[in-house]
Design an enzyme around this catalytic site. Structure first.
Site, short mmCIF file in Angstrom:
data_model
loop_
_atom_site.label_atom_id
_atom_site.label_comp_id
_atom_site.label_asym_id
_atom_site.label_seq_id
_atom_site.Cartn_x
_atom_site.Cartn_y
_atom_site.Cartn_z
N GLU A 1 12.09 2.49 13.95
CA GLU A 1 11.03 3.66 13.58
C GLU A 1 10.09 3.77 14.29
O GLU A 1 9.79 3.02 15.37
CB GLU A 1 10.93 3.47 11.99
CG GLU A 1 10.22 2.08 11.95
CD GLU A 1 10.24 1.91 10.33
OE1 GLU A 1 9.93 2.83 9.40
OE2 GLU A 1 9.85 0.65 9.89
N ARG B 1 7.89 4.08 -4.80
CA ARG B 1 8.09 3.09 -3.86
C ARG B 1 7.38 2.04 -3.98
O ARG B 1 7.34 0.81 -3.61
CB ARG B 1 7.78 3.92 -2.50
CG ARG B 1 8.35 3.04 -1.24
CD ARG B 1 8.23 3.55 0.01
NE ARG B 1 6.80 4.04 0.15
CZ ARG B 1 6.56 4.93 1.37
NH1 ARG B 1 7.90 5.16 2.16
NH2 ARG B 1 5.53 5.31 1.66
N ARG C 1 -8.43 -22.06 -0.96
CA ARG C 1 -7.15 -21.30 -0.24
C ARG C 1 -5.77 -22.05 -0.47
O ARG C 1 -5.76 -23.20 -0.19
CB ARG C 1 -7.52 -21.16 1.30
CG ARG C 1 -6.35 -20.35 2.00
CD ARG C 1 -6.89 -20.53 3.52
NE ARG C 1 -6.02 -19.84 4.34
CZ ARG C 1 -4.93 -20.38 5.04
NH1 ARG C 1 -5.30 -21.72 5.16
NH2 ARG C 1 -4.16 -20.00 5.97
N TYR D 1 0.83 -1.26 -0.07
CA TYR D 1 0.05 0.22 0.20
C TYR D 1 0.93 1.21 -0.03
O TYR D 1 2.13 1.11 0.15
CB TYR D 1 -0.94 0.02 1.27
CG TYR D 1 -0.26 0.42 2.52
CD1 TYR D 1 0.50 -0.40 3.11
CD2 TYR D 1 -0.69 1.44 3.12
CE1 TYR D 1 1.07 -0.46 4.65
CE2 TYR D 1 -0.01 1.90 4.25
CZ TYR D 1 0.97 1.14 5.16
OH TYR D 1 1.54 1.22 6.13
N LYS E 1 6.60 -1.79 1.71
CA LYS E 1 5.36 -1.33 2.58
C LYS E 1 4.09 -2.27 2.27
O LYS E 1 3.12 -1.97 1.60
CB LYS E 1 4.96 -0.04 1.76
CG LYS E 1 4.30 1.05 2.96
CD LYS E 1 4.23 2.44 2.45
CE LYS E 1 3.13 3.26 3.25
NZ LYS E 1 3.40 3.19 4.71
N1 PDD Z 1 2.89 4.97 7.26
N2 PDD Z 1 7.64 3.88 8.78
C1 PDD Z 1 6.59 3.31 8.74
C2 PDD Z 1 6.32 2.02 9.31
C3 PDD Z 1 5.25 3.76 8.34
O1 PDD Z 1 4.15 2.97 8.20
C4 PDD Z 1 5.24 5.08 7.63
C5 PDD Z 1 4.21 5.66 6.87
C6 PDD Z 1 6.71 5.82 7.56
C7 PDD Z 1 6.91 7.06 7.07
O2 PDD Z 1 6.58 6.92 5.56
P1 PDD Z 1 6.10 8.21 4.67
O3 PDD Z 1 7.07 9.43 4.96
O4 PDD Z 1 6.46 7.61 3.44
O5 PDD Z 1 4.72 8.32 4.88
C8 PDD Z 1 7.72 5.04 8.19
C9 PDD Z 1 1.67 5.67 6.67
C10 PDD Z 1 1.51 7.21 6.59
C11 PDD Z 1 0.53 4.71 7.18
O6 PDD Z 1 0.62 3.59 7.19
O7 PDD Z 1 -0.50 5.26 7.36
#
Ligand code: PDD
Length: 286
Positions: free
Chosen positions: A183, A55, A104, A36, A151
């Site tokens: 993070e 990305r 499945r 996502y 992601k």
């Molecule tokens: N999340 N690290 C993680 C684990 C994240 O889920 C996110 C962003 C970030 C920051 O990435 P970016 O600057 O590209 O938004 C770092 C989004 C906002 C979410 O899951 O809603």
């Protein structure tokens, strides 16, 4: 339809939320087999969206997933949905899963057709009250898988972490592995030391390569702020001048308390404030 109808995008169509359909065999639902992106929207425009789509393509490639649309068509569909929902400020969520068919099975089904869904959310990004006061965070153990650069929609560890933060009366949880902060559950973490040195760890497979992080680092290059790319510990964060997080849904948020320790003066610091202003100015002018 009343004005509050939320429209969503599902596999080529923009429909009212209640009319959207996804198969129960979709592997996003059964296996979290999907990726996502979240892009912010300011003045009706998607911010840093090219970087988000880049990305996205990387995440897809890592999982041998194919987007049902070219990135160009995907971008056109994003814009159409933002317009349909008349979003001035907020976010667009986009998800591609592998699709799936019965029965499945764990390995990739040959005839699965990837699903693409999108929705928008209104959010006041420019006047966030959290920015005036700063937010608070706790540290928690890192329990995620080892490919955090993808992601992926497998966000259970992050949902548990955020719930732990909320239960503790905090806004975010920073995950700790081998003594260092990786993070936030949905954000990138930074500290500021010696007045103007910003520290953030390298974006390898241990964290998501945040798009807001990349944009902020570009902005830092044009200032007298020094950037140092290295890991840092919770203890360093406790005694730092400033601690802040970045993400598409928050831009730059100062963190004024971590666990039971006040960071800096306990108020948003000057570096985070400046970076937030620079980021918003650059986003508004792009
Ligand atoms: N999340 N690290 C993680 C684990 C994240 O889920 C996110 C962003 C970030 C920051 O990435 P970016 O600057 O590209 O938004 C770092 C989004 C906002 C979410 O899951 O809603």
């Amino acid at each position: 339809m009343n004005a509050a109808t939320q429209y969503v995008y599902v596999n080529g169509e923009i429909v009212p939320e209640n009319d959207a359909k996804i198969s129960v065999f979709d592997r996003g639902f059964l296996f979290a087999d999907g990726v996502y992106e979240v892009s912010s929207i300011l003045a009706g425009k998607l911010i840093d969206n090219d970087m988000h789509l880049k990305r996205l393509q990387r995440s897809l490639d890592e999982l041998e997933l194919t987007s049902p649309l070219t990135m160009e068509d995907l971008n056109a569909a994003q814009i159409a949905l933002v317009e349909k929902n008349a979003v001035d400020q907020g976010m667009l969520y986009l998800q591609i899963t592998r699709g799936g068919t019965a029965p499945r099975q764990f390995h990739f089904p040959k005839d699965a057709k990837p699903s693409l869904v999108m929705f928008t959310q209104h959010k006041n990004l420019l006047e966030a009250p959290e920015f005036e006061t700063g937010i608070t965070a706790i540290t928690i153990p890192e329990i995620r898988w080892k490919r955090r650069d993808i992601k992926s929609v497998a966000l259970l560890a992050q949902a548990l972490g955020k719930q732990q933060a909320v239960a503790a009366g905090a806004d975010e949880a920073l995950m700790v592995e081998n003594g260092n902060i990786t993070e936030g559950t949905s954000s990138t973490a930074f500290i500021v030391v010696d007045g103007n040195k910003v520290i953030s760890r390298r974006a390898n497979t241990e964290i998501l390569n945040g798009i807001t992080r990349q944009a902020v680092l570009q902005l830092i290059e044009e200032t007298d702020i020094e950037f140092i790319e290295r890991r840092f510990t919770p203890e360093e964060a406790y005694s730092a001048d400033e601690l802040f997080i970045t993400s598409a849904s928050t831009f730059v948020h100062p963190v004024v308390k971590l666990d039971d320790r006040t960071i800096g003066t306990g108020k948003p610091g000057s570096v985070a404030t400046r970076l937030r202003e620079l980021y918003i100015a650059s986003a508004m002018s792009s």
